[in-house]
Design a protein around this motif. Structure first.
Motif, short mmCIF file in Angstrom:
data_model
loop_
_atom_site.label_atom_id
_atom_site.label_comp_id
_atom_site.label_asym_id
_atom_site.label_seq_id
_atom_site.Cartn_x
_atom_site.Cartn_y
_atom_site.Cartn_z
N LEU A 244 1.11 -0.97 -0.18
CA LEU A 244 -0.06 0.38 -0.39
C LEU A 244 1.19 1.00 -0.31
O LEU A 244 0.33 1.84 -1.05
N ALA B 21 2.88 1.64 -3.41
CA ALA B 21 1.55 2.37 -3.91
C ALA B 21 1.34 3.87 -3.96
O ALA B 21 1.69 4.37 -4.88
N ALA C 157 2.25 0.91 -9.00
CA ALA C 157 1.46 1.21 -8.33
C ALA C 157 -0.40 0.31 -8.76
O ALA C 157 -0.23 0.20 -7.02
N LEU C 158 -0.68 0.42 -9.69
CA LEU C 158 -1.43 -0.14 -9.59
C LEU C 158 -1.68 -1.23 -9.23
O LEU C 158 -2.38 -2.35 -8.51
N LEU D 228 -1.11 -1.68 -6.00
CA LEU D 228 -2.60 -0.83 -4.70
C LEU D 228 -3.08 -2.73 -4.71
O LEU D 228 -4.01 -2.74 -3.59
N ARG E 223 -4.72 -4.20 -0.96
CA ARG E 223 -6.15 -4.34 -1.10
C ARG E 223 -6.62 -5.54 -0.92
O ARG E 223 -7.22 -6.29 0.26
N GLU F 151 -11.04 -3.31 4.13
CA GLU F 151 -9.55 -2.83 3.49
C GLU F 151 -9.36 -1.58 4.31
O GLU F 151 -8.31 -1.23 4.14
N ASP F 152 -10.50 -0.35 3.59
CA ASP F 152 -11.02 1.01 4.09
C ASP F 152 -10.06 1.32 5.50
O ASP F 152 -9.58 1.76 5.88
N ALA G 3 -6.66 0.94 5.39
CA ALA G 3 -6.25 2.33 5.86
C ALA G 3 -6.24 3.12 6.16
O ALA G 3 -5.37 4.26 5.66
#
Lengths: 320, 245, 245, 320
Positions: free
Chosen positions: B16, B19, B42-43, B46, B50, B64-65, B68
């Motif tokens: 993360l 990214a 980066a994608l 990421l 995730r 996940e959020d 994060a």
């Protein structure tokens, strides 16, 4: 001798070109084409490419701050698609005999135009929704007819781009929908953003037809297929029902269904604003080109290294 | 599932934070192709993040959020390499080279994990990381052997990143007691020693001889770049606690 | 006191945001003397900001910190010049030159305000701003007339900052109806036109001919650099709402 | 001939030097001094200067994020004072015949040492308190005796520096006091920070006396006035009652008043840790010097411009 050959070719070429247009066939890079057609295409395609490249910035602004990882991923992918679109459009323009470096140079020295819409800023996350829904939406209305543009490489590039753009538009709509279903603060953020983007998006189709000098020739050449005002109307007709689904208010009290025309009426746009932004006095004109130029200048040593390495490698290969 | 979740969280944070750093390059790269390439990497990172955070969170009933956006600096477990600022392009390439070699060997080993979720995430990730490694190696060569200036900057880039290599291959406290499930990073050191000095020499560069920094990322100890990174990453989510996006 | 408070808040935000940007230079300056000099200017600006915010807040029962840390981007009223990123040293000097000329004429006029608090703040500030102006002018000369490279960078610095000059001298919506109390920035334009082109010419540089950006800072419209600036500035205070420090 | 003059001067100078020390008078730049004395002073003063310069970073880290405007102002002023201290100390060292550029170059190429304490990081705001209270506190214990250092320019610089340092220490104490009177989260932040900084601060006095080879000569030269262990004891004796006022726990269970010695006993320090950081393996060694070097390199064009401008001006003046 050379001249008369050219003339003969010109005559034969012109007849063939007219026939291609008449039959709605594609003109290909090796076909004869009028200088004006070539120039118009170079201008239009390179401006479109520049718009994709500059258009990375207003959305790029929120990559580091996207409020969920899913949205961050979608946004990264979108901005990357824009870079990709810029790249294929530059390639399409190159088939007309202009170098990518020349075009890019015109961009970073401020000589070339790009869509004025990208001179607006993105102060809130909701702008990621508005750009998708309104800006990409307007772009699609403009671009779907371009998939049938007479010039082959351009038309084909547009097919691919339109597919991705419509995906982007849906993503923008979803961002707004999620906000409108969210907290009061989120709803307010969505409405405020749409208030800012609505009119500039409508202006993306260019000035009213009476005021659009180049349109006629472009239509004759099967590059442009519909007039600015027709496209704008089509766009408003598409937006109104979508705004209802969102529960968002379009910031124009004059919007009303006109039974007689079978279209939505809408209010006058502030063209003075459009011309202000076009003249460089928008919210971010000063920043957009400078940022790309800075990236380009700061990266010069990297590109030089890549060239030097490639040259050395090809020398090695020849020697071995 | 507790211990596996703890382990997955560390790996997720590594990806993360990397990214996030790579995302800062977008629209700033030396050429458009690199905007695309760095964006791709980066994608992918990421995506790995995730998967790992979702898996970790599933053990604790967290999304996940939530992981994060609502942990503080000392709760992030990423190793410090990944939070290092982008610097110039050479620093970014040096960081990516080190990261890619590490991820490549890590995910290769983790694809054999007895934990099927970790194994599946790793098996998918390793293919992507192969591409990242190739990208870094190509640029290492171009910059190392390109011009005098690029050679100098690439050497400096390696030196800037070097102190953070050691931590990557030190014991992962969350891998302990998870034999067969987790990968002990110390077992990956041999691969690094086999590959990296050779790559650096091929690029006409010199292997840095610089002491390793202390590390401690897995225990929540970070360098001073981490705070501002998180401030930016988390600002919007934290301004609207409980909101969905 | 409402209208005066609104006016003072705008001036306070100008100084606060500039102080924040200058604070980013510390321990990064081209020489130690400049760490000291830029730090001095930052401190003075922060002092002006605190006086203005405290005065504004007194009308609304708010502290300077409530105003600085708990407003969102659209509630900040600073003009956009002050939020422009530092760029290289030449960009910072260009920004500081423009800011100092503006503050110098503003505070000179404001020292005659019929509002005794504004007059007192301005009278104290103008002496400090004289020094800031001198500092910028000296560097403008050194860079403009130093080397070819510094000349080029100083010219580019002026061009980078130029679009944000126009907003400074446009009407301040919060100055309206405050005749004798507030200063209408349009009345300061003549001084700019008198001083700045001459300074630029003295430094062998060219007055940029670049259109002005739209502005709108007093109405809460900011450039895209503002969000990350606030994210960093406010992160700690917002993580501990209600705490005292 | 020249040699014998020097020798004569040396003999006279050495006598005068010994007399100055014996009478606790200052040695001034123009006085004769032994080479070892000069070298020791250059090393010590330049290390002290470097420490001030590098010490700007761990606190500079919080300037942009300080949680109140008052604290932001205090912190900015403090970091700026550190730059100022660095500057006077470089000046003091220059009186011994070394150029500032030489010293700075030793710093940014990693050849010179600076206080290892600045290789620790500042992950929390409370570290601004701990640095003030513990690090500046230890620095003062070290530095107050240096105000009486035999070398004049150094002693005088230290008088000014100590005055400011004691102000800084009080500010650090106030930061912690405010946190300890604050919310639970703030109290925890303060305690956690003091836990990290306490032992490194005690190590700032250097290794135990048995293990400190240069101390004896420095004491003979009236540069150093107290042994490392004496200073450390003095520091602990000062801290314990202050910690009580703060309500903070010093992270050493062995701290206890020793009636017999009239001092606080305290536990063994982990000298392996000290040597690790000294050897470059601390949390931030790699970052501190690199950052200053980067600033220096990126600022090279600015310094060159200033030199070129000054040269041109002096040429003009001569010509006119």
């Amino acid at each position: 001798m050379a001249e008369s050959t050219e003339t003969m070719d010109d005559d034969a070429g012109a007849a063939r070109f007219a026939e291609l247009l008449a039959n709605e066939h594609r003109v290909e890079p090796t076909d004869w084409m009028p200088e004006g057609y070539r120039k118009t295409l170079i201008r239009q395609i390179s401006q479109h490419a520049h718009s994709e490249i500059i258009g990375m910035q207003p959305e790029g602004n929120w990559i580091t701050r996207a409020p969920s990882l899913k949205r961050k991923a979608i946004l990264m992918a979108k901005v990357q698609d824009e870079a990709g679109h810029g790249l294929y459009l530059y390639s399409a323009a190159q088939t007309l005999g202009i170098e990518r470096e020349t075009m890019f140079d015109q961009l970073i020295t401020g000589k070339a135009k790009y869509s004025s819409i990208f001179n607006y800023t993105t102060p809130t996350w909701a702008d990621m929704g508005s750009i998708g829904w309104l800006v990409d939406g307007a772009a699609i209305c403009n671009q779907v007819p371009l998939c049938r543009a007479s010039y082959g490489p351009y038309g084909r590039a547009m097919v691919r781009i339109c597919k991705e753009e419509s995906f982007h538009q849906r993503q923008g709509f979803e961002i707004l929908l999620q906000l409108m279903r969210g907290t009061d603060a989120q709803r307010a953020m969505a409405q405020e953003s749409v208030n800012r983007w609505y009119a500039p998006a409508l202006m993306m189709f260019g000035p009213p037809d009476d005021d659009s000098p180049n349109s006629k020739q472009s239509m004759a050449w099967n590059i442009k297929r519909f007039s600015n005002d027709d496209l704008r109307q089509r766009f408003v007709d598409m937006l109104v029902p979508q705004a209802e689904i969102l529960g968002i208010t379009l910031p124009d009290p004059d919007i009303a269904w006109n039974e007689g025309r079978g279209h939505y009426d809408f209010g006058e746009l502030d063209w003075a604003e459009f011309h202000e932004v076009l003249a460089g006095r928008g919210p971010a004109n000063a920043i957009r080109v400078a940022r790309r130029r800075t990236a380009h200048e700061e990266g010069a040593w990297v590109r030089e290294a890549a060239r030097a390495y490639a040259d050395a490698r090809s020398t090695e290969r020849i020697a071995s | 599932p507790g211990p596996v979740a703890d382990y997955a969280l560390g790996l997720g944070d590594d990806a993360l934070v990397l990214a996030q750093r790579l995302g800062e390059w977008i629209a700033h790269a030396p050429e458009l192709e690199e905007d695309v390439a760095l964006g791709n990497i980066a994608l992918d990172q990421l995506g790995h993040a995730r998967s790992m955070l979702t898996y970790a969170g599933s053990a604790w009933g967290k999304t996940e959020d939530e992981l994060a956006y609502f942990r503080g600096e000392s709760e992030f477990r990423n190793r410090q390499l990944f939070e290092r600022p982008n610097g110039d392009f050479a620093v970014t390439i040096a960081r990516q080279l080190v990261a890619s070699v590490y991820f490549d060997s890590l995910y290769t080993a983790l694809a054999d994990s007895t934990d099927p979720t970790l194994a599946a995430i790793a098996a998918k990730a390793v293919k992507e990381v192969d591409y990242h490694l190739d990208h870094s190696v190509q640029w290492l060569l171009r910059l190392g052997r390109g011009t005098e200036l690029s050679h100098e900057r690439m050497q400096r880039g390696l030196e800037t990143i070097w102190p953070f290599v050691g931590e990557l291959y030190s014991a992962d406290p969350f891998a302990e007691g998870l034999d067969g499930v987790a990968v002990d990073p110390r077992t990956l050191q041999a691969r690094f020693d086999d590959v990296v000095p050779r790559l650096i020499a091929d690029a006409s560069l010199t292997l840095p001889a610089i002491p390793f920094a202390r590390g401690g990322g897995r225990d929540g100890r970070h360098s001073e770049s981490m705070g501002p990174l998180l401030a930016e990453m988390q600002v919007l989510a934290r301004a609207h606690p409980g909101a969905k996006w």
